[in-house]
Design a protein around this motif. Structure first.
Motif, PDB file in Angstrom:
ATOM      1  N   LEU A   1      -6.071   6.676  -7.029  1.00  0.00           N
ATOM      2  CA  LEU A   1      -4.792   5.979  -6.887  1.00  0.00           C
ATOM      3  C   LEU A   1      -3.893   6.199  -8.104  1.00  0.00           C
ATOM      4  O   LEU A   1      -2.688   5.958  -8.038  1.00  0.00           O
ATOM      5  CB  LEU A   1      -5.016   4.486  -6.652  1.00  0.00           C
ATOM      6  CG  LEU A   1      -5.517   4.122  -5.251  1.00  0.00           C
ATOM      7  CD1 LEU A   1      -5.873   2.647  -5.173  1.00  0.00           C
ATOM      8  CD2 LEU A   1      -4.479   4.466  -4.179  1.00  0.00           C
ATOM      9  N   ASN A   2      -4.475   6.685  -9.203  1.00  0.00           N
ATOM     10  CA  ASN A   2      -3.688   7.037 -10.386  1.00  0.00           C
ATOM     11  C   ASN A   2      -3.297   8.520 -10.368  1.00  0.00           C
ATOM     12  O   ASN A   2      -2.926   9.081 -11.408  1.00  0.00           O
ATOM     13  CB  ASN A   2      -4.448   6.710 -11.672  1.00  0.00           C
ATOM     14  CG  ASN A   2      -4.399   5.227 -12.011  1.00  0.00           C
ATOM     15  OD1 ASN A   2      -3.413   4.554 -11.721  1.00  0.00           O
ATOM     16  ND2 ASN A   2      -5.457   4.714 -12.607  1.00  0.00           N
TER      17      ASN A   2
ATOM     18  N   TYR B   1      -9.124   3.942   2.036  1.00  0.00           N
ATOM     19  CA  TYR B   1      -9.269   3.491   0.652  1.00  0.00           C
ATOM     20  C   TYR B   1      -9.915   2.103   0.712  1.00  0.00           C
ATOM     21  O   TYR B   1      -9.260   1.128   1.072  1.00  0.00           O
ATOM     22  CB  TYR B   1      -7.906   3.414  -0.036  1.00  0.00           C
ATOM     23  CG  TYR B   1      -7.115   4.718   0.005  1.00  0.00           C
ATOM     24  CD1 TYR B   1      -6.979   5.506  -1.138  1.00  0.00           C
ATOM     25  CD2 TYR B   1      -6.491   5.150   1.186  1.00  0.00           C
ATOM     26  CE1 TYR B   1      -6.253   6.692  -1.105  1.00  0.00           C
ATOM     27  CE2 TYR B   1      -5.775   6.335   1.227  1.00  0.00           C
ATOM     28  CZ  TYR B   1      -5.660   7.106   0.082  1.00  0.00           C
ATOM     29  OH  TYR B   1      -4.938   8.280   0.121  1.00  0.00           O
TER      30      TYR B   1
ATOM     31  N   GLU C   1     -10.013   4.108  -8.320  1.00  0.00           N
ATOM     32  CA  GLU C   1      -8.959   3.823  -9.299  1.00  0.00           C
ATOM     33  C   GLU C   1      -8.305   5.108  -9.791  1.00  0.00           C
ATOM     34  O   GLU C   1      -7.082   5.215  -9.871  1.00  0.00           O
ATOM     35  CB  GLU C   1      -9.540   3.044 -10.483  1.00  0.00           C
ATOM     36  CG  GLU C   1      -8.460   2.571 -11.457  1.00  0.00           C
ATOM     37  CD  GLU C   1      -9.044   1.737 -12.593  1.00  0.00           C
ATOM     38  OE1 GLU C   1      -8.352   1.611 -13.628  1.00  0.00           O
ATOM     39  OE2 GLU C   1     -10.173   1.229 -12.458  1.00  0.00           O
TER      40      GLU C   1
ATOM     41  N   VAL D   1      -6.073   1.243   4.255  1.00  0.00           N
ATOM     42  CA  VAL D   1      -6.595   0.519   3.100  1.00  0.00           C
ATOM     43  C   VAL D   1      -7.359  -0.712   3.578  1.00  0.00           C
ATOM     44  O   VAL D   1      -6.935  -1.402   4.508  1.00  0.00           O
ATOM     45  CB  VAL D   1      -5.460   0.113   2.129  1.00  0.00           C
ATOM     46  CG1 VAL D   1      -4.475  -0.850   2.776  1.00  0.00           C
ATOM     47  CG2 VAL D   1      -6.026  -0.500   0.845  1.00  0.00           C
TER      48      VAL D   1
ATOM     49  N   PHE E   1       0.837  -1.206   0.000  1.00  0.00           N
ATOM     50  CA  PHE E   1       0.000   0.000   0.000  1.00  0.00           C
ATOM     51  C   PHE E   1       0.872   1.257   0.000  1.00  0.00           C
ATOM     52  O   PHE E   1       0.577   2.234  -0.701  1.00  0.00           O
ATOM     53  CB  PHE E   1      -0.930  -0.020   1.215  1.00  0.00           C
ATOM     54  CG  PHE E   1      -1.831   1.182   1.333  1.00  0.00           C
ATOM     55  CD1 PHE E   1      -2.573   1.627   0.244  1.00  0.00           C
ATOM     56  CD2 PHE E   1      -1.949   1.864   2.539  1.00  0.00           C
ATOM     57  CE1 PHE E   1      -3.411   2.730   0.357  1.00  0.00           C
ATOM     58  CE2 PHE E   1      -2.777   2.955   2.657  1.00  0.00           C
ATOM     59  CZ  PHE E   1      -3.505   3.397   1.565  1.00  0.00           C
TER      60      PHE E   1
ATOM     61  N   MET F   1       0.966   7.127  -6.432  1.00  0.00           N
ATOM     62  CA  MET F   1      -0.128   8.107  -6.515  1.00  0.00           C
ATOM     63  C   MET F   1       0.417   9.537  -6.451  1.00  0.00           C
ATOM     64  O   MET F   1       0.048  10.398  -7.255  1.00  0.00           O
ATOM     65  CB  MET F   1      -1.126   7.868  -5.378  1.00  0.00           C
ATOM     66  CG  MET F   1      -2.283   8.856  -5.332  1.00  0.00           C
ATOM     67  SD  MET F   1      -3.424   8.529  -3.949  1.00  0.00           S
ATOM     68  CE  MET F   1      -2.504   9.303  -2.581  1.00  0.00           C
TER      69      MET F   1
ATOM     70  N   GLU G   1       1.923   1.956  -3.405  1.00  0.00           N
ATOM     71  CA  GLU G   1       0.836   2.536  -4.209  1.00  0.00           C
ATOM     72  C   GLU G   1       0.659   4.020  -3.906  1.00  0.00           C
ATOM     73  O   GLU G   1       0.375   4.816  -4.805  1.00  0.00           O
ATOM     74  CB  GLU G   1      -0.464   1.774  -3.954  1.00  0.00           C
ATOM     75  CG  GLU G   1      -0.506   0.409  -4.607  1.00  0.00           C
ATOM     76  CD  GLU G   1      -1.827  -0.294  -4.389  1.00  0.00           C
ATOM     77  OE1 GLU G   1      -2.775   0.011  -5.135  1.00  0.00           O
ATOM     78  OE2 GLU G   1      -1.919  -1.130  -3.477  1.00  0.00           O
ATOM     79  N   LEU G   2       0.816   4.391  -2.634  1.00  0.00           N
ATOM     80  CA  LEU G   2       0.712   5.810  -2.270  1.00  0.00           C
ATOM     81  C   LEU G   2       1.844   6.602  -2.921  1.00  0.00           C
ATOM     82  O   LEU G   2       1.630   7.715  -3.417  1.00  0.00           O
ATOM     83  CB  LEU G   2       0.748   5.986  -0.747  1.00  0.00           C
ATOM     84  CG  LEU G   2      -0.486   5.497   0.029  1.00  0.00           C
ATOM     85  CD1 LEU G   2      -0.263   5.678   1.523  1.00  0.00           C
ATOM     86  CD2 LEU G   2      -1.748   6.255  -0.412  1.00  0.00           C
TER      87      LEU G   2
ATOM     88  N   VAL H   1     -13.250   6.024  -1.554  1.00  0.00           N
ATOM     89  CA  VAL H   1     -12.228   6.738  -0.787  1.00  0.00           C
ATOM     90  C   VAL H   1     -12.928   7.744   0.109  1.00  0.00           C
ATOM     91  O   VAL H   1     -13.767   8.521  -0.356  1.00  0.00           O
ATOM     92  CB  VAL H   1     -11.226   7.470  -1.710  1.00  0.00           C
ATOM     93  CG1 VAL H   1     -10.234   8.282  -0.885  1.00  0.00           C
ATOM     94  CG2 VAL H   1     -10.481   6.488  -2.593  1.00  0.00           C
TER      95      VAL H   1
END
Length: 357
Positions: free
Chosen positions: A331-332, A308, A328, A183, A126, A133, A129-130, A315
């Motif tokens: 997170l993008n 999340y 999605e 998350v 996670f 982001m 992923e952050l 979110v």
């Protein structure tokens, strides 16, 4: 408020005169300082001039209504007056916000630290992923990111990642991201299909200049070692990585992203300066704790700020009761709407406090 606005208008005119003075232009240090002040005052002056124009429109319309007998002209004057009155109300609110005390750090670059929290490997995934982001958000804002240090867990996750974001106003936006991010999902490491809750902490610190924090190099110990992880040619084959220990505070910073030991040392010092500066800011904020509680603020590291939720594609930002089902996209890197909502809530809290006083 309007006395203050008149003073600002007068000061702005003085600045514009100074910027046409060759002596000021030739003094680059002073010139940059004056340009910064001009840039800060410009939005206030623009809004105030629009406010004065709208007030003048109302006065002119009233004059037409008093003196004119032509129905068509009177109707046109009424429309202009109503539009101007509506504009006056909006501009008054805008000016109140523009006159709020500005965070002196808002224009600074930032140092961001993300650490996996509760949840082991899933927390590390996670955290990665952050990091992705924020890098994608920075790219959308035309900011530059620089990796400082990374501690991987072997399956694509980050136990810890430290990076810098360089760009105009980076701190003014990213400061709202400090805190605990949670998350909820079925981890890739889970065979039973159960939903787990994991966390990662985000710390956003303004980059401090040498004039903000003076570091005594006698208080610093530097150790060099060979970089690990994916580094490419030279990075993993020479003792280029640097570990900086600040003896008085016990702060330890590693930097292994650059091939050059000197560049890694420079980055480590930047992170140390930011950490020490944050400690001073924290001390100051604690002294003003009552004021801080009424604001969204910069976010406490221990405060759970956002969840999340993957099963629901949701979110939620708990500070401002914001919910979006665009998991999605967020997170993008599409986090602008959340940040703007935090800014609006923070400004509203500050305005309420000013009105109470």
């Amino acid at each position: 408020m309007f006395d203050k606005l008149e003073d600002i208008l007068q000061r702005y005119d003085e600045i514009m005169e100074q910027l046409n003075d060759p002596n000021v232009v030739n003094d680059q240090s002073n010139y940059r300082k004056i340009m910064k002040e001009q840039s800060d005052l410009a939005p206030i002056v623009e809004a105030y001039k629009a406010y004065k124009d709208a007030k003048q429109t109302v006065e002119d319309s009233l004059l037409i209504l008093d003196e004119e007998s032509d129905d068509e002209l009177r109707e046109l004057a009424k429309e202009e007056m109503n539009e101007a009155k509506e504009q006056i109300g909006k501009l008054e609110e805008e000016l109140k916000i523009l006159l709020l005390p500005k965070d002196e750090n808002d224009d600074k670059n930032v140092v961001v630290e993300i650490r996996g929290g509760a949840g082991g490997d899933e927390a590390a995934l996670f955290a990665a992923e952050l990091y992705r982001m924020y890098c994608m958000y920075a790219e959308s804002m035309h900011w530059k990111t620089e990796l400082v240090d990374i501690n991987e867990n072997g399956i694509g996750g980050f136990k810890e990642v430290v990076f810098m974001v360089n760009g105009q106003g980076a701190y003014s936006k990213l400061k709202y991201e400090s805190g605990v991010h949670r998350v909820q999902r079925v981890p890739v490491t889970e065979s039973g299909g159960r939903i787990h809750t994991s966390t990662a902490t985000v710390a956003v610190m303004p980059e401090a200049e040498e004039v903000d924090v003076e570091i005594d190099m006698n208080d610093c110990r530097f150790d060099v070692f060979r970089a690990s992880g994916n580094g490419g040619q030279c990075v993993n084959t020479t003792d280029s990585a640097v570990r900086l220990t600040h003896i008085p505070t016990g702060i330890v910073i590693s930097c292994q992203d650059e091939k050059s030991q000197l560049k890694n040392k420079d980055k480590a010092l930047k992170v140390l300066r930011a950490r020490l500066y944050e400690l001073e800011l924290q001390k100051k904020q604690d002294e003003e704790s009552a004021a801080r509680k009424s604001q969204i603020g910069t976010g406490d590291r221990s405060e759970k700020i956002r969840t999340y939720n993957f099963p629901q594609g949701r979110v939620t930002d708990h500070r401002i009761k914001y919910t979006s089902h665009r998991l999605e996209q967020i997170l993008n890197g599409d986090i602008g709407e959340i940040i703007d909502s935090c800014i609006a809530a923070d400004q509203a809290a500050k305005l309420a406090q000013v009105n109470e006083e």
